[in-house]
Design a protein around this motif. Structure first.
Motif, PDB file in Angstrom:
ATOM      1  N   GLN A  79      -7.412   3.945   6.207  1.00  0.00           N
ATOM      2  CA  GLN A  79      -6.623   3.703   5.025  1.00  0.00           C
ATOM      3  C   GLN A  79      -6.355   2.198   4.930  1.00  0.00           C
ATOM      4  N   SER A  80      -5.859   1.764   3.814  1.00  0.00           N
ATOM      5  CA  SER A  80      -5.669   0.335   3.569  1.00  0.00           C
ATOM      6  C   SER A  80      -4.639  -0.266   4.523  1.00  0.00           C
ATOM      7  N   HIS A  81      -4.673  -1.577   4.647  1.00  0.00           N
ATOM      8  CA  HIS A  81      -3.569  -2.280   5.294  1.00  0.00           C
ATOM      9  C   HIS A  81      -2.978  -3.212   4.251  1.00  0.00           C
ATOM     10  N   TYR A  82      -1.693  -3.040   4.014  1.00  0.00           N
ATOM     11  CA  TYR A  82      -0.994  -3.776   2.961  1.00  0.00           C
ATOM     12  C   TYR A  82       0.024  -4.724   3.578  1.00  0.00           C
ATOM     13  N   GLU A 125       4.815   2.582  -0.705  1.00  0.00           N
ATOM     14  CA  GLU A 125       3.960   3.693  -0.308  1.00  0.00           C
ATOM     15  C   GLU A 125       3.861   4.708  -1.435  1.00  0.00           C
ATOM     16  N   GLN A 126       2.974   5.669  -1.277  1.00  0.00           N
ATOM     17  CA  GLN A 126       2.850   6.782  -2.214  1.00  0.00           C
ATOM     18  C   GLN A 126       2.523   8.051  -1.440  1.00  0.00           C
ATOM     19  N   PRO A 168       0.328   0.387   7.170  1.00  0.00           N
ATOM     20  CA  PRO A 168      -0.509   1.370   6.465  1.00  0.00           C
ATOM     21  C   PRO A 168       0.347   2.052   5.393  1.00  0.00           C
ATOM     22  N   PRO A 169      -0.107   2.100   4.134  1.00  0.00           N
ATOM     23  CA  PRO A 169       0.777   2.439   3.014  1.00  0.00           C
ATOM     24  C   PRO A 169       0.958   3.924   2.722  1.00  0.00           C
ATOM     25  N   GLY A 170       1.094   4.757   3.727  1.00  0.00           N
ATOM     26  CA  GLY A 170       1.354   6.163   3.462  1.00  0.00           C
ATOM     27  C   GLY A 170       0.109   6.927   3.042  1.00  0.00           C
TER      28      GLY A 170
END
Length: 510
Positions: free
Chosen positions: A192-195, A370-371, A221-223
């Motif tokens: 997953q992305s790293h924000y 996050e989402q 990591p954004p959820g």
């Protein structure tokens, strides 16, 4: 520039802050774009394209955050409607899936995804949570692989396992999955992305370089709501569609009840209206322990996930009412791959922003945007809830849960835990262990000679310096309290039924 699980502990942590109302959207967005461009310039050339995609995703998420901060809550309580009849189906309505070639055909259209981005820090462990032993020295990941391998061997199918890792879990997970190379399970991974974390006061990104290793605390990591974009970016979404896969089953790696269910698969693919349900969310009946869990509502003529973070303060008690909102989201989701691709192509994927406020060790107040993966339900046609048995929701978040799954309440077969037929009740016992003495796995294990017999247990509460000898039996309601400075040793072979024990108790075995 050109334009996923941390779980906040309260609704206040998750609301968009009102303190940024003085900023226009253009001002905040322009400043962030400038900062992200500087970050991108620090990126190695071979990583620049992937990093740019991630930062563009964050830029869009930030814009949504600023917008929601200015307009307030996204839910008008008075516009919530009762779900239409049929919006939530009953598990008992589902038909058996047939046998043999039919099942093989259904399974060959399925992809299993496990959300594997979390660490085991909540139970005092290092590394990915998925590699914590939970039963017979088998980890969450071991059990998952066993489950899918059993299906593939039994039906001659080729169900792949996909792990969504984070930058926190990727390296360790890649080492572990090498041992599954001889198994009849093809395993894929993607990150997953790293924000960038954002300073809460200035809205300036914390990292000064795109290299995570040198400033890991500045990234997050954004959820699990990041699943859709990261899955698409990895190339796996298109790859599986080209292979003829039709549905993906997504669940948390620590939910031991989230196994492939052939009845659900048959409902989606082999029923009277195959493929018409693009998004199916498994829900189950609320108990008093689940009052904060998200629920399904009808809102603006769509099925929608309502989280406590979206509820106005004056209606939080209404939201928690078991009588008003009787079901909650298990985060077991079945999504049609072609519909996912279409929604992303048309850019109609819609998920609310979760704001997670944190304070770093150096005292810096930050926010993480996050989402939630289930919030996308309103973006899909024919979305349904399915009220499943509680057995499909068996998360292991704390050692309280670990005690249950390690006990004789459950039998283990082919990686799947099922409630023992010897237990006379469908419900699991309520267990509350003191966090100081039992919160970490290594401390927890030292306090049991063997895991007690819990077949007839209703409620267990343990506080303080307490140990259990071998072959202890717990029945009914058992409360054990060792006050500060006291110690209680439950002797081997003890049978405790509807007992309250406090003070000092040390009986030595001879």
């Amino acid at each position: 520039m050109t334009t996923t699980s941390l779980s906040p502990s309260s609704s206040e942590q998750r609301r968009p802050s009102a303190e940024f109302k003085h900023l226009t959207k253009q001002e905040a967005q322009g400043r962030l774009t400038h900062d992200l461009e500087k970050l991108l310039h620090t990126c190695p050339t071979h990583l620049r394209e992937a990093t740019q995609k991630e930062l563009e995703g964050f830029e869009k998420l930030f814009a949504r955050f600023i917008y929601e901060s200015s307009v307030g809550a996204s839910i008008n309580w008075d516009k919530i409607e009762r779900l239409d009849q049929g919006s939530v189906r009953g598990y008992g309505e589902l038909m058996e899936a047939g046998s043999g070639e039919i099942l093989r055909s259904l399974l060959n259209k399925l992809v299993v995804v496990k959300l594997n981005g979390g660490l085991g820090t909540s139970m005092g462990c290092k590394g990915p949570k998925s590699i914590i032993p939970v039963r017979s020295d088998l980890t969450f990941l071991d059990l998952t692989v066993q489950q899918i391998e059993h299906l593939n061997k039994r039906y001659g199918s080729e169900v792949p396992l996909v792990l969504m890792n984070s930058f926190n879990t990727d390296e360790d997970t890649e080492k572990v999955i090498r041992k599954y190379q001889g198994f009849k399970v093809k395993t894929y991974t993607f990150n997953q992305s790293h924000y960038p974390r954002i300073n809460r006061e200035s809205l300036v990104p914390l990292p000064t370089t795109s290299t995570i290793d040198n400033n890991r605390e500045s990234w997050y990591p954004p959820g699990h709501g990041d699943f859709y974009q990261s899955f698409k970016n990895s190339g796996l979404l298109d790859q599986f569609i080209n292979q003829g896969k039709e549905y993906v089953f997504i669940s948390n790696i620590d939910n031991l009840g989230a196994t492939v269910d052939l009845r659900i698969l048959n409902f989606l693919l082999g029923g009277q209206h195959p493929g018409q349900c693009e998004f199916l969310m498994e829900v189950t009946d609320k108990t008093r322990a689940d009052v904060k869990g998200g629920t399904l509502i009808k809102y603006e003529n769509k099925v929608r996930l309502l989280e406590i973070a979206q509820v106005p303060k004056e209606h939080v008690d209404d939201f928690k009412s078991v009588k008003t909102f009787k079901i909650f989201n298990t985060n077991n989701l079945w999504i049609k791959l072609s519909a996912m691709s279409e929604v992303m192509q048309e850019k109609t994927l819609d998920m609310e922003v979760i704001v997670n406020n944190k304070t770093l060790d150096n005292g810096t107040n930050i926010i993480q945007l996050e989402q939630a993966v289930g919030a996308a339900i309103k973006s899909f046609n024919g979305a349904l809830g399915l009220n499943v048995p509680r057995s499909r929701f068996l998360p292991v978040k704390k050692t309280d849960d670990l005690l249950l799954v390690m006990s004789n309440l459950y039998n283990l077969q082919h990686g799947t835990l099922t409630m023992s037929s010897l237990r006379q009740f469908d419900t699991t016992p309520l267990v509350k262990l003191g966090s100081f003495h039992f919160g970490k796995v290594k401390d927890f294990l030292k306090r049991f000679g063997t895991i007690p017999d819990m077949l007839e247990l209703d409620h267990l509460a343990v506080s303080g310096d307490v140990t259990f000898g071998r072959r202890v039996v717990l029945k009914g309601t058992v409360i054990i309290i060792a006050n500060h400075g006291d110690r209680i040793d439950i002797p081997a072979g003890a049978i405790l039924e509807n007992k309250i024990i406090s003070g000092n108790l040390r009986i030595l075995d001879h």
